[in-house]
Design an enzyme around this catalytic site. Structure first.
Site, PDB file in Angstrom:
ATOM      1  CG  PHE A  67      -9.965  -9.745  11.093  1.00  0.00           C
ATOM      2  CD1 PHE A  67      -8.736 -10.167  11.570  1.00  0.00           C
ATOM      3  CD2 PHE A  67     -10.185  -9.742   9.720  1.00  0.00           C
ATOM      4  CE1 PHE A  67      -7.734 -10.566  10.698  1.00  0.00           C
ATOM      5  CE2 PHE A  67      -9.196 -10.147   8.841  1.00  0.00           C
ATOM      6  CZ  PHE A  67      -7.957 -10.562   9.329  1.00  0.00           C
ATOM      7  CD  GLN A  68      -7.459  -7.326   7.694  1.00  0.00           C
ATOM      8  OE1 GLN A  68      -8.329  -7.088   6.882  1.00  0.00           O
ATOM      9  NE2 GLN A  68      -6.282  -7.848   7.361  1.00  0.00           N
ATOM     10  CD  GLU A  77      -1.785  -2.385   1.529  1.00  0.00           C
ATOM     11  OE1 GLU A  77      -0.610  -2.641   1.867  1.00  0.00           O
ATOM     12  OE2 GLU A  77      -2.704  -3.235   1.580  1.00  0.00           O
ATOM     13  CG  MET A 129      22.775  11.549   3.161  1.00  0.00           C
ATOM     14  SD  MET A 129      24.002  12.697   2.512  1.00  0.00           S
ATOM     15  CE  MET A 129      23.173  13.299   1.048  1.00  0.00           C
ATOM     16  CE  LYS A 138     -17.081  -6.454   3.366  1.00  0.00           C
ATOM     17  NZ  LYS A 138     -16.408  -7.705   3.737  1.00  0.00           N
TER      18      LYS A 138
HETATM   19  C1  LIG Z   1      12.586   5.360   5.392  1.00  0.00           C
HETATM   20  C2  LIG Z   1      13.899   5.962   5.697  1.00  0.00           C
HETATM   21  N1  LIG Z   1      14.723   5.369   6.584  1.00  0.00           N
HETATM   22  C3  LIG Z   1      15.928   5.916   6.858  1.00  0.00           C
HETATM   23  C4  LIG Z   1      16.327   7.078   6.261  1.00  0.00           C
HETATM   24  C5  LIG Z   1      17.682   7.701   6.595  1.00  0.00           C
HETATM   25  N2  LIG Z   1      18.529   7.773   5.408  1.00  0.00           N
HETATM   26  C6  LIG Z   1      18.671   8.892   4.679  1.00  0.00           C
HETATM   27  S1  LIG Z   1      19.666   8.692   3.347  1.00  0.00           S
HETATM   28  C7  LIG Z   1      19.962   7.089   3.754  1.00  0.00           C
HETATM   29  C8  LIG Z   1      20.874   6.252   2.918  1.00  0.00           C
HETATM   30  C9  LIG Z   1      20.307   5.901   1.612  1.00  0.00           C
HETATM   31  O1  LIG Z   1      21.117   4.921   1.024  1.00  0.00           O
HETATM   32  P1  LIG Z   1      20.978   4.579  -0.507  1.00  0.00           P
HETATM   33  O2  LIG Z   1      19.553   4.372  -0.849  1.00  0.00           O
HETATM   34  O3  LIG Z   1      21.905   3.504  -0.863  1.00  0.00           O
HETATM   35  O4  LIG Z   1      21.391   5.959  -1.193  1.00  0.00           O
HETATM   36  P2  LIG Z   1      22.835   6.659  -1.220  1.00  0.00           P
HETATM   37  O5  LIG Z   1      22.867   7.691  -0.142  1.00  0.00           O
HETATM   38  O6  LIG Z   1      23.865   5.600  -1.022  1.00  0.00           O
HETATM   39  O7  LIG Z   1      22.888   7.281  -2.561  1.00  0.00           O
HETATM   40  C10 LIG Z   1      19.279   6.742   4.915  1.00  0.00           C
HETATM   41  C11 LIG Z   1      19.374   5.433   5.559  1.00  0.00           C
HETATM   42  C12 LIG Z   1      15.411   7.673   5.370  1.00  0.00           C
HETATM   43  N3  LIG Z   1      15.677   8.828   4.770  1.00  0.00           N
HETATM   44  N4  LIG Z   1      14.232   7.086   5.088  1.00  0.00           N
END
Ligand SMILES: Cc1ncc(C[n+]2csc(CCOP(=O)(O)OP(=O)(O)O)c2C)c(N)n1
Ligand SMILES: [Mg+2]
Lengths: 182, 579
Positions: free
Chosen positions: B131-132, B69, B494, B181
């Site tokens: 349920f749900q 979803e 990042m 529903k």
């Molecule tokens: C749902 C979610 N969980 C954690 C983060 C924290 N976060 C920001 S950038 C990142 C790394 C992303 O890694 P990747 O997709 O490999 O991209 P890259 O930075 O290596 O280009 C994370 C874990 C986030 N932004 N969103």
């Protein structure tokens, strides 16, 4: 930068009478960790329109921002921020005391009279005193009554009416006109 | 009896007016009445009557079965961001509804019009832990512009009309309608009326000439005026107006992350993009301009850095449709509370033609510094592993900046925003305010379906792709021709960058052992290719773009590359690091 001090503000919010609104309004405070000191919801002179009166302690800046967020709620017709001197306001309190305390001396009766309170009901066991006024007056009477064994005390939230000349009906008409701007 | 195809013809919708139909049918008809022809969703017990009704409308109304979803909302967001029309998604109660929440929060913070319809248990079961059963109205309240629970079928047309009106007007946002529903199965006499106003809601502020005049006089006096614009310009469809405004007084203009594609990137007045990993000049000049003109942006902390050291020398003009944004983060000297299109038109009339050649030249000098220190070696490295920037640069040149670019969250997102030349309208689809990993793949699906004939490229990290990789199934099932480029650094890049710079290189849980992405694509019959050598890059990207149908390309990029410039958290925009 100088830190702004917390002050007491009264928020007066006109809304459509719809369920869920209380929640929508209060989460705006929760999210910003602002404690609500008092809250009152009531109908207004206009059918289907409710008024929330909320008292908070906050900085002016924070309060203004909260009011702007509240205005964004779809069913909110208007939200106004008032300082102490911009509204007429009252709270109501009830004090429950053992009736025998009243009969044993006239001290309580004197207190009731001098503080502008009144005796609401006298029963065999207990008596209820009612006082309308500002919070500090109500609490000061509480302190004075304490030696006479206050068994229960309750105080309402604030209700407030602004000193402005605005009338609810004309305000609603204005809102309706603005909602049609396209 | 009429056949399914017969009753579903749009012109025949009117035949249902005034007749008795079920709530579920009314939901579909109301959507059709709102001009909806595409929905994203996932069925389940509490929404089954709606799915049953959908069966009769398969040729008017295309339902895309996503694989989760969250993918449905992100797809709806991508659809909305490209087309400007509300995206629509359907989900069942309980887990179906809660799976929508991340996307709804994302749409809320990025002002995206989305209408979510969730099924709910029978009304008498509400509050019984049936349920749900989940209180999705309660859960979604902080992240929706509006939400509502329907327990009576007869409310359906009016509530749906209202939902669309709210989602797309004013500052757009997500709305959620939860429908029990029993309301879906019970019958009532159907009548549809579009919503034209709600008395407690004033989406279009009346522009105040006084504010416009005050702003114009500040601009006319300014020696170093500077425009910073955001997504508000795109939402208001005010791209042309912004351009005329900037051109009339020759004012340099910079974009926020979500403003990209609102201004021609090759225009002499365009100076680049703002924020934590934005361009050098646009950031430092914020603290040197004398009049800062903010248009349809909200001074997000990723743009402002330390607020106490942000544009303090400047007079600030803020053009904004949402009054709550005015003076929220940055105190304005003049605010114009209005729709950006209208405000810019009015303002352009009142400003004097002007030149600011020297001031503009200052930005160009910054550009040179940034080019020498960063851009050149990022875009055109001669040795070492492939860099993210050169992939983006190549894509930008192959597509001539005309593709719709969908990015996920992380280094690849910042690099794409820096190096892609967004030349075509509404072409930058990214999760800005929430920074939701997993956004790009499903959003690309929606973006591709949002408008015909637009090339859509999703640029995603190796981490982010795995947060919604199941949507390859949706791409496969409907043969949605999106191009997917995974910039694989085998790291949550990042986060690793922050660990390197601010946590003494302690790489805690950021290195990834990744699957064979090409094999996964193959499992979905999606053509794919892995590129590891620079010599192969250009040709492979061209082949991908020429391929008719979906395509997944994995590019192995430098593992420990950092994105610069960078404004460290809590720092002033003036203290942007160039490396
Ligand atoms: C749902 C979610 N969980 C954690 C983060 C924290 N976060 C920001 S950038 C990142 C790394 C992303 O890694 P990747 O997709 O490999 O991209 P890259 O930075 O290596 O280009 C994370 C874990 C986030 N932004 N969103
Ligand atoms: Mg990565």
């Amino acid at each position: 930068m100088q830190k702004e001090e917390n002050k007491e503000f009264t928020l007066s919010i006109l809304t459509e009478n719809k369920s869920g609104l209380l929640n929508r309004i209060t989460i705006i405070f929760t999210r910003r960790k602002i404690n609500i000191e008092a809250i009152n919801v009531s109908e207004t002179e206009v059918h289907g329109v409710s008024r929330f009166t909320i008292v908070v302690r906050s900085t002016h800046e924070k309060a203004v921002k909260v009011v702007k967020q509240i205005r964004k709620i779809i069913e909110v017709l208007g939200a106004f921020l008032y300082e102490e001197d911009e509204v007429h306001y009252q709270e109501i309190a009830l004090y429950k005391l053992p009736t025998k305390m009243l009969t044993s001396s006239n001290q309580i009766e004197n207190l009731v009279r001098s503080s502008g309170a009144r005796v609401l009901t006298v029963g065999e066991e207990y008596t209820i005193i009612e006082k309308t006024g500002h919070s500090h007056e109500i609490l000061s009477l509480l302190e004075q009554l304490k030696p006479f064994d206050v068994q229960e005390f309750i105080k309402s939230g604030r209700i407030a009416i602004s000193k402005s000349k605005r009338q609810t009906v004309s305000f609603l008409e204005e809102m309706e006109a603005l909602s049609l701007v396209s | 009896m009429e056949t399914a195809t017969e009753i579903s013809k749009p012109e025949k919708i009117n035949q249902f007016e005034g007749t008795e139909i079920s709530g579920a049918q009314a939901i579909i008809l109301s959507l059709i009445n709102e001009g909806v022809d595409t929905v994203f969703g996932y069925p389940g017990g509490a929404i089954m009557p709606v799915y049953d009704a959908l069966y009769d409308f398969q040729d008017t109304f295309k339902h895309y079965l996503v694989r989760h979803e969250q993918g449905a909302v992100h797809a709806a967001q991508g659809y909305a961001r490209v087309s400007g029309k509300p995206g629509v998604c359907l989900a069942t109660s309980g887990p179906g509804a809660t799976n929508l929440i991340t996307g709804i929060a994302d749409a809320q913070i990025d002002s995206t019009p989305v209408v979510c319809i969730t099924g709910q248990v029978f009304a008498p079961l509400l509050g019984t832990d049936a349920f749900q059963e989940t209180d999705v109205v309660g859960i979604s309240m902080p992240v929706t512009k509006w939400n509502y629970q329907i327990t009576d079928a007869s409310e359906i047309p009016e509530v749906i009309a209202k939902a669309f009106y709210i989602a797309k007007s004013g500052r757009p946002g997500p709305v959620l309608i939860d429908i029990t529903k029993d309301a879906q199965v019970s019958k009532f006499i159907y009548e549809y009326k579009k919503c034209i106003n709600i008395r407690s809601y004033q989406p279009k502020p009346v522009i105040k000439p006084k504010e416009v005049l005050a702003a114009a006089s500040l601009i006319n006096e300014a020696k170093k005026p500077y425009i910073v614009f955001g997504q508000g310009v795109i939402i208001a469809d005010a791209q042309k107006e912004l351009l005329s405004f900037a051109e009339k007084a020759q004012i340099p203009a910079a974009s926020t992350l979500l403003g990209l594609s609102a201004f021609p990137p090759d225009h002499p007045l365009y100076v680049g993009y703002l924020g934590m990993h934005g361009n050098y000049g646009p950031n430092i000049k914020t603290n040197e301009c004398d009049v800062l003109i903010a248009v349809g942006m909200r001074f997000d902390d990723r743009v402002t850095g330390d607020l106490t050291r942000y544009a303090k020398q400047a007079k600030v003009i803020h053009i904004e449709i949402d009054e709550a944004e005015i003076d929220k983060n940055v105190k304005t000297d003049v605010s114009i509370h209005a729709d950006a299109k209208e405000a810019l038109q009015a303002l352009t009339e009142h400003i004097k033609p002007n030149m600011h050649a020297e001031w503009l030249q200052e930005f160009r000098e910054c550009e040179k510094i940034e080019y020498e220190k960063i851009t050149k070696k990022e875009k055109f490295p001669e040795s070492g592993q492939i860099k993210m920037a050169e992939v983006v640069e190549q894509l930008s040149s192959i597509t001539d900046g005309n593709a719709v670019i969908v990015t996920d969250v992380g280094q690849h997102q910042m690099v794409t925003s820096r190096y892609y030349q967004f030349k075509s309208r509404r072409s930058n689809i990214t999760s800005g305010g929430l920074g939701t990993m997993g956004f790009a793949l499903p959003a690309a699906i929606g973006a591709r379906l949002g408008e015909d004939d637009r090339e859509v490229i999703a640029i995603i990290g190796d981490g982010g792709i795995q947060m919604s990789i199941q949507e390859l199934g949706t791409i496969f099932q409907y043969n949605i021709p999106v191009k997917i480029v995974i910039l694989n650094n085998n790291f949550l890049g990042m986060v690793r960058q922050w660990q390197q710079l601010f946590f003494a290189k302690r790489y805690s849980s950021t290195e990834m052992t990744n699957p064979d992405f090409i094999k996964i694509a193959e499992g979905y019959s999606i053509k794919g290719k892995k590129v590891t050598e620079r010599e192969d890059l250009r040709g492979s990207l061209e082949a991908m773009m020429e391929h008719n149908g979906p395509y997944l390309m994995e590019v192995e990029v430098e593992k420990e590359e950092n994105v610069f410039p960078m404004i460290p958290t809590g720092e002033s925009v003036s203290n942007i690091l160039l490396g």
